[in-house]
Design an enzyme around this catalytic site. Structure first.
Site, PDB file in Angstrom:
ATOM      1  N   SER A  59      -8.122  -1.380  -5.477  1.00 33.09           N
ATOM      2  CA  SER A  59      -7.138  -1.211  -6.537  1.00 33.09           C
ATOM      3  C   SER A  59      -6.884   0.286  -6.780  1.00 33.09           C
ATOM      4  O   SER A  59      -6.462   0.987  -5.873  1.00 33.09           O
ATOM      5  CB  SER A  59      -7.614  -1.936  -7.804  1.00 33.09           C
ATOM      6  OG  SER A  59      -6.607  -2.003  -8.774  1.00 33.09           O
ATOM      7  N   GLU A  94      10.623  -5.978  -9.856  1.00 33.88           N
ATOM      8  CA  GLU A  94      12.074  -5.892  -9.981  1.00 33.88           C
ATOM      9  C   GLU A  94      12.586  -4.785  -9.077  1.00 33.88           C
ATOM     10  O   GLU A  94      11.821  -3.976  -8.556  1.00 33.88           O
ATOM     11  CB  GLU A  94      12.493  -5.633 -11.421  1.00 33.88           C
ATOM     12  CG  GLU A  94      12.007  -4.325 -12.017  1.00 33.88           C
ATOM     13  CD  GLU A  94      12.418  -4.192 -13.487  1.00 33.88           C
ATOM     14  OE1 GLU A  94      13.132  -3.208 -13.789  1.00 33.88           O
ATOM     15  OE2 GLU A  94      12.018  -5.024 -14.299  1.00 33.88           O
ATOM     16  N   HIS A 136      -2.549  -4.646  -5.029  1.00 36.20           N
ATOM     17  CA  HIS A 136      -2.090  -5.874  -5.699  1.00 36.20           C
ATOM     18  C   HIS A 136      -0.636  -6.121  -5.296  1.00 36.20           C
ATOM     19  O   HIS A 136       0.209  -6.468  -6.134  1.00 36.20           O
ATOM     20  CB  HIS A 136      -2.188  -5.749  -7.225  1.00 36.20           C
ATOM     21  CG  HIS A 136      -3.562  -5.454  -7.744  1.00 36.20           C
ATOM     22  ND1 HIS A 136      -4.547  -6.423  -7.841  1.00 36.20           N
ATOM     23  CD2 HIS A 136      -4.130  -4.301  -8.189  1.00 36.20           C
ATOM     24  CE1 HIS A 136      -5.652  -5.880  -8.336  1.00 36.20           C
ATOM     25  NE2 HIS A 136      -5.427  -4.594  -8.555  1.00 36.20           N
TER      26      HIS A 136
END
Length: 268
Positions: free
Chosen positions: A129, A147, A171
């Site tokens: 991460s 988006e 992720h």
């Protein structure tokens, strides 16, 4: 990028592998070869519980020792007792949290020097991460996920520079980060974008990497982009890029970072 050490760049949630084999953590342990692994929880503002969780996750995988390194403040990066944690370490594992906390606390300190020296002499540096994002020379700090990318909606900062000419996001598919990584590549198409899914890792050795885990690693190559509006358009405008090359790599696929070419998995 050094060709002597190994990087394991993990997209997060490596403990949630669906088959329970702990594939990525097992690979970390294998490369430590029974030595000491330092769990650097520096990225977290509240590290309580991280060590216990990883101690359980690495249980019976053959680590010689798992020890924690945490810094409350940057000044501790010069403390003898903190530096001693890295003595005789075979590897360092940067856990998740906030990548800016990693670079702001350890960048250009004796801690960073010891981590880099470990890597240069052939040691393992793993990161999940935020710990993965911080490995690149320039790192993504934040940007809207899920988006279409807007030109002004991206923040980057200097990373640890353990891998060059690559910018990393994690992720990746799970949080819909395609747009923001494309935005990062648009800023300088010389740099490859590497997006790593959860429970997935890129094992970097020399000028190439190999994929393990249950998801995919995506590589965005803007070398042959013919049009980009990133420098001219208003910040609220949608990013426009033409002729971007995208590679989707699954388990055992590889990628040649120097030649910018995928390496297919060998068929059994």
């Amino acid at each position: 990028m050094s060709d002597r050490g190994t990087l394991i760049i993990i997209g997060g949630h490596e403990e949630r592998d669906p088959d329970g084999k702990r594939t990525i953590l097992r690979e970390v342990a294998r490369r430590v070869r029974g030595g000491k692994l330092v769990l650097a929880t520096v990225a977290s503002h509240k590290p309580e519980g991280y060590f216990d969780d990883y101690h359980r996750a690495f249980e019976d995988l053959g680590l010689g020792e798992l020890v924690e390194l945490y810094l409350n403040d940057r000044c501790e990066a010069e403390a003898d007792e903190k530096l001693a944690v890295l003595d005789d370490a075979a590897g360092v594992f940067f856990s998740g949290g906030d990548q800016l906390r990693i670079t702001s606390q350890v960048g250009d300190t004796p801690i960073e020097a010891k981590v880099r020296a470990l890597f240069e002499r052939g040691g393992l540096i793993a990161g999940t991460s935020a710990g993965a994002t911080a490995m690149s020379e320039t790192m993504l700090v934040k940007g809207t996920s899920a988006e279409t990318h807007r030109i002004g909606d991206l923040h980057m900062a200097p990373g640890l520079g353990l891998i060059r000419n690559v910018i990393i996001d994690q992720h990746f598919a799970e949080r819909g980060r395609f747009g923001r990584l494309l935005g990062a590549v648009a800023h300088n198409p010389r740099v490859l974008g590497m997006g790593v899914d959860e429970d997935t890792a890129a094992i970097v050795e020399g000028n190439s990497f190999r994929v393990i885990g249950s998801g995919a690693v995506y590589v965005f190559d803007g070398q042959h982009v013919t049009h980009s509006n990133v420098a001219e358009a208003r910040p609220e405008r949608v990013l426009s890029m033409h002729n971007v090359k995208v590679h989707v790599l699954g388990t055992d696929d590889g990628f040649d970072l120097k030649e910018r070419k995928p390496i297919p998995a060998r068929e059994d």
